[in-house]
Design a protein around this motif. Sequence first.
Motif, PDB file in Angstrom:
ATOM      1  N   LYS A 217      34.256 -44.167   9.197  1.00 25.47           N
ATOM      2  CA  LYS A 217      33.191 -43.711  10.093  1.00 25.47           C
ATOM      3  C   LYS A 217      33.602 -43.895  11.551  1.00 25.47           C
ATOM      4  N   ALA A 218      34.346 -44.969  11.850  1.00 25.41           N
ATOM      5  CA  ALA A 218      34.833 -45.182  13.213  1.00 25.41           C
ATOM      6  C   ALA A 218      35.834 -44.100  13.603  1.00 25.41           C
ATOM      7  N   LEU A 219      36.720 -43.750  12.689  1.00 21.90           N
ATOM      8  CA  LEU A 219      37.691 -42.689  12.960  1.00 21.90           C
ATOM      9  C   LEU A 219      36.979 -41.349  13.162  1.00 21.90           C
ATOM     10  N   THR A 220      35.971 -41.088  12.347  1.00 21.47           N
ATOM     11  CA  THR A 220      35.245 -39.816  12.421  1.00 21.47           C
ATOM     12  C   THR A 220      34.557 -39.650  13.764  1.00 21.47           C
ATOM     13  N   GLU A 221      34.100 -40.747  14.360  1.00 22.22           N
ATOM     14  CA  GLU A 221      33.472 -40.642  15.681  1.00 22.22           C
ATOM     15  C   GLU A 221      34.425 -40.004  16.691  1.00 22.22           C
ATOM     16  N   HIS A 222      35.706 -40.258  16.555  1.00 21.24           N
ATOM     17  CA  HIS A 222      36.668 -39.684  17.501  1.00 21.24           C
ATOM     18  C   HIS A 222      36.885 -38.194  17.251  1.00 21.24           C
ATOM     19  N   LEU A 223      36.842 -37.780  15.999  1.00 21.26           N
ATOM     20  CA  LEU A 223      36.877 -36.340  15.705  1.00 21.26           C
ATOM     21  C   LEU A 223      35.680 -35.645  16.341  1.00 21.26           C
ATOM     22  N   VAL A 224      34.522 -36.253  16.158  1.00 18.56           N
ATOM     23  CA  VAL A 224      33.284 -35.676  16.673  1.00 18.56           C
ATOM     24  C   VAL A 224      33.297 -35.641  18.204  1.00 18.56           C
ATOM     25  N   GLU A 226      35.775 -35.222  20.211  1.00 22.19           N
ATOM     26  CA  GLU A 226      36.592 -34.103  20.691  1.00 22.19           C
ATOM     27  C   GLU A 226      35.818 -32.789  20.670  1.00 22.19           C
ATOM     28  N   HIS A 227      34.802 -32.735  19.808  1.00 22.81           N
ATOM     29  CA  HIS A 227      34.007 -31.516  19.625  1.00 22.81           C
ATOM     30  C   HIS A 227      33.129 -31.215  20.832  1.00 22.81           C
ATOM     31  N   GLN A 228      32.839 -32.253  21.649  1.00 19.59           N
ATOM     32  CA  GLN A 228      31.971 -32.080  22.816  1.00 19.59           C
ATOM     33  C   GLN A 228      32.499 -30.992  23.757  1.00 19.59           C
ATOM     34  N   THR A 229      33.797 -30.765  23.743  1.00 17.83           N
ATOM     35  CA  THR A 229      34.402 -29.721  24.581  1.00 17.83           C
ATOM     36  C   THR A 229      33.862 -28.342  24.221  1.00 17.83           C
ATOM     37  N   TYR A 230      33.477 -28.158  22.962  1.00 22.26           N
ATOM     38  CA  TYR A 230      33.076 -26.836  22.467  1.00 22.26           C
ATOM     39  C   TYR A 230      31.555 -26.677  22.347  1.00 22.26           C
ATOM     40  N   VAL A 231      30.884 -27.738  21.869  1.00 24.72           N
ATOM     41  CA  VAL A 231      29.451 -27.662  21.578  1.00 24.72           C
ATOM     42  C   VAL A 231      28.802 -28.980  21.990  1.00 24.72           C
ATOM     43  N   PRO A 232      27.591 -28.958  22.592  1.00 22.93           N
ATOM     44  CA  PRO A 232      26.886 -30.213  22.859  1.00 22.93           C
ATOM     45  C   PRO A 232      26.805 -31.060  21.584  1.00 22.93           C
ATOM     46  N   THR A 233      27.263 -32.280  21.680  1.00 21.59           N
ATOM     47  CA  THR A 233      27.440 -33.116  20.493  1.00 21.59           C
ATOM     48  C   THR A 233      26.793 -34.476  20.679  1.00 21.59           C
ATOM     49  N   ILE A 234      26.167 -34.975  19.604  1.00 24.95           N
ATOM     50  CA  ILE A 234      25.463 -36.256  19.626  1.00 24.95           C
ATOM     51  C   ILE A 234      25.930 -37.095  18.449  1.00 24.95           C
ATOM     52  N   ILE A 235      26.100 -38.384  18.684  1.00 27.94           N
ATOM     53  CA  ILE A 235      26.370 -39.333  17.604  1.00 27.94           C
ATOM     54  C   ILE A 235      25.180 -40.291  17.516  1.00 27.94           C
ATOM     55  N   ILE A 236      24.593 -40.383  16.334  1.00 32.97           N
ATOM     56  CA  ILE A 236      23.505 -41.320  16.068  1.00 32.97           C
ATOM     57  C   ILE A 236      24.067 -42.434  15.187  1.00 32.97           C
ATOM     58  N   ARG A 237      23.884 -43.680  15.629  1.00 29.09           N
ATOM     59  CA  ARG A 237      24.384 -44.825  14.857  1.00 29.09           C
ATOM     60  C   ARG A 237      23.222 -45.672  14.336  1.00 29.09           C
ATOM     61  N   PRO A 238      22.741 -45.418  13.129  1.00 27.15           N
ATOM     62  CA  PRO A 238      21.706 -46.287  12.556  1.00 27.15           C
ATOM     63  C   PRO A 238      22.328 -47.616  12.114  1.00 27.15           C
ATOM     64  N   SER A 239      21.504 -48.645  12.044  1.00 28.84           N
ATOM     65  CA  SER A 239      21.961 -49.931  11.522  1.00 28.84           C
ATOM     66  C   SER A 239      21.585 -50.015  10.042  1.00 28.84           C
ATOM     67  N   VAL A 240      20.841 -51.030   9.628  1.00 26.48           N
ATOM     68  CA  VAL A 240      20.449 -51.177   8.218  1.00 26.48           C
ATOM     69  C   VAL A 240      19.171 -50.365   7.997  1.00 26.48           C
ATOM     70  N   VAL A 241      19.319 -49.206   7.394  1.00 25.80           N
ATOM     71  CA  VAL A 241      18.188 -48.281   7.243  1.00 25.80           C
ATOM     72  C   VAL A 241      17.303 -48.739   6.089  1.00 25.80           C
ATOM     73  N   SER A 306      27.240 -30.203  29.218  1.00 27.71           N
ATOM     74  CA  SER A 306      27.584 -31.504  29.774  1.00 27.71           C
ATOM     75  C   SER A 306      28.908 -31.964  29.190  1.00 27.71           C
ATOM     76  N   ASP A 307      29.667 -32.694  29.999  1.00 26.36           N
ATOM     77  CA  ASP A 307      30.917 -33.269  29.512  1.00 26.36           C
ATOM     78  C   ASP A 307      30.680 -34.604  28.819  1.00 26.36           C
ATOM     79  N   GLU A 308      29.448 -35.087  28.881  1.00 25.50           N
ATOM     80  CA  GLU A 308      29.137 -36.410  28.335  1.00 25.50           C
ATOM     81  C   GLU A 308      28.803 -36.343  26.850  1.00 25.50           C
ATOM     82  N   LEU A 309      29.492 -37.154  26.069  1.00 28.50           N
ATOM     83  CA  LEU A 309      29.146 -37.325  24.666  1.00 28.50           C
ATOM     84  C   LEU A 309      28.012 -38.333  24.584  1.00 28.50           C
ATOM     85  N   LYS A 310      26.895 -37.946  24.000  1.00 26.20           N
ATOM     86  CA  LYS A 310      25.751 -38.845  23.915  1.00 26.20           C
ATOM     87  C   LYS A 310      25.781 -39.626  22.603  1.00 26.20           C
ATOM     88  N   ILE A 311      25.761 -40.939  22.733  1.00 23.98           N
ATOM     89  CA  ILE A 311      25.770 -41.830  21.579  1.00 23.98           C
ATOM     90  C   ILE A 311      24.508 -42.685  21.624  1.00 23.98           C
TER      91      ILE A 311
END
Length: 458
Positions: A217-224, A226-241, A306-311
């Motif tokens: 999941k940590a590695l996947t965040e970096h793939l995601v 890179e996607h911000q360059t093409y499409v507005p992208t958001i990462i949501i990090r839940p804890s213990v759901v 935006s160039d900012e990746l929102k986490i």
Amino acid sequence: MPVLTSREDEKLSVPEFYAGKSIFVTGGTGFLGKVFIEKLLYCCPDIDKIYMLIREKKNLSIDERMSKFLDDPLFSRLKEERPGDLEKIVLIPGDITAPNLGLSAENERILLEKVSVIINSAATVKFNEPLPIAWKINVEGTRMLLALSRRMKRIEVFIHISTAYSNASSDRIVVDEILYPAPADMDQVYQLVKDGVTEEETERLLNGLPNTYTFTKALTEHLVAEHQTYVPTIIIRPSVVASIKDEPIRGWLCNWFGATGISVFTAKGLNRVLLGKASNIVDVIPVDYVANLVIVAGAKSGGQKSDELKIYNCCSSDCNPVTLKKIIKEFTEDTIKNKSHIMPLPGWFVFTKYKWLLTLLTIIFQMLPMYLADVYRVLTGKIPRYMKLHHLVIQTRLGIDFFTSHSWVMKTDRVRELFGSLSLAEKHMFPCDPSSIDWTDYLQSYCYGVRRFLEKKK
């Protein structure tokens, strides 16, 4: 006269943003997926379609899986008030691990033409999945979805569901809403997986992370990212759901994952010792709060250049922490009140920070009493059951030892800022700030949900 877009018209409410739009969801049949699908349909009544990636599973056809999916009481209010809205769910046969997600040419064309929002919730949630399997699902599945999204004509936002523990190592006790350095080189991991990675190599690769789930999941965040360059992208990090806090059904849940299994085992007297301290924080977050944040973050960022990746860390530890002791106490009191313990002296357990003592106490106070209980059952002509339960308890506890023995603070400044920007109506409709959660009240409804929805008791 210029036409206002969703970003130029800042007065658009969350439901108005989703009006007329179609959503593509992966992982929609999971615990969290079910909740945000129901919430989207109910609170955004003008949504066009929800396309849901689904595969055949356990000898069930796709239609049979969908029928079972909608039989869940979670969808009761939609069935009673607006049953026609359930027809907005469109099944897309496929598989997150198959080439091109297993999509047919026709279904791919529909997605490319219609979809404006992607919610990627698909993942293996088994903590110690072999690395090649976790890689294929969590990393490669997301990579294919990202590639598909870049070809979509109407795409406005890509929302990726990660985990707060993707960056929670033993030497990092505060996790901010930022992108941390990758735990390993992506190309190196890919090559090792391709060549056949050994368990020893996997252990070295984890680099302080507890298991292959958090690692991939940590590695996947970096793939995601890179996607911000093409499409507005958001990462949501839940804890213990955990179970639903508010709606549509207080206490609803549909699996034993997270804090549920070990809390119930301990309360019922099946688990007598935990690795960690009573004061350690368990970062619990209600599943409806996660779903609400996903929906709100998508609406407020969709189409924004935006160039900012929102986490967003969807967590409770920095603003309203609850301890391991508090959770066990509430579950134990509920068990005693409802006389649902399995072994004598429910609630008698200890915390320890020593693994050797954990093992010793487990043998003396867990394994030996359960073994004797099974001997008694055999002597009285009954089928033994307790050692089988003990094995399940140990497997559950092994999976979470790292988490109970550490305590983290997950920063949520961005989440609370987003929630603060909502109108009063939106705050009521999409609560996602855990600051005001009454943990005693919530944990009591959580216990009720376990009895009703998992144990099938009244």
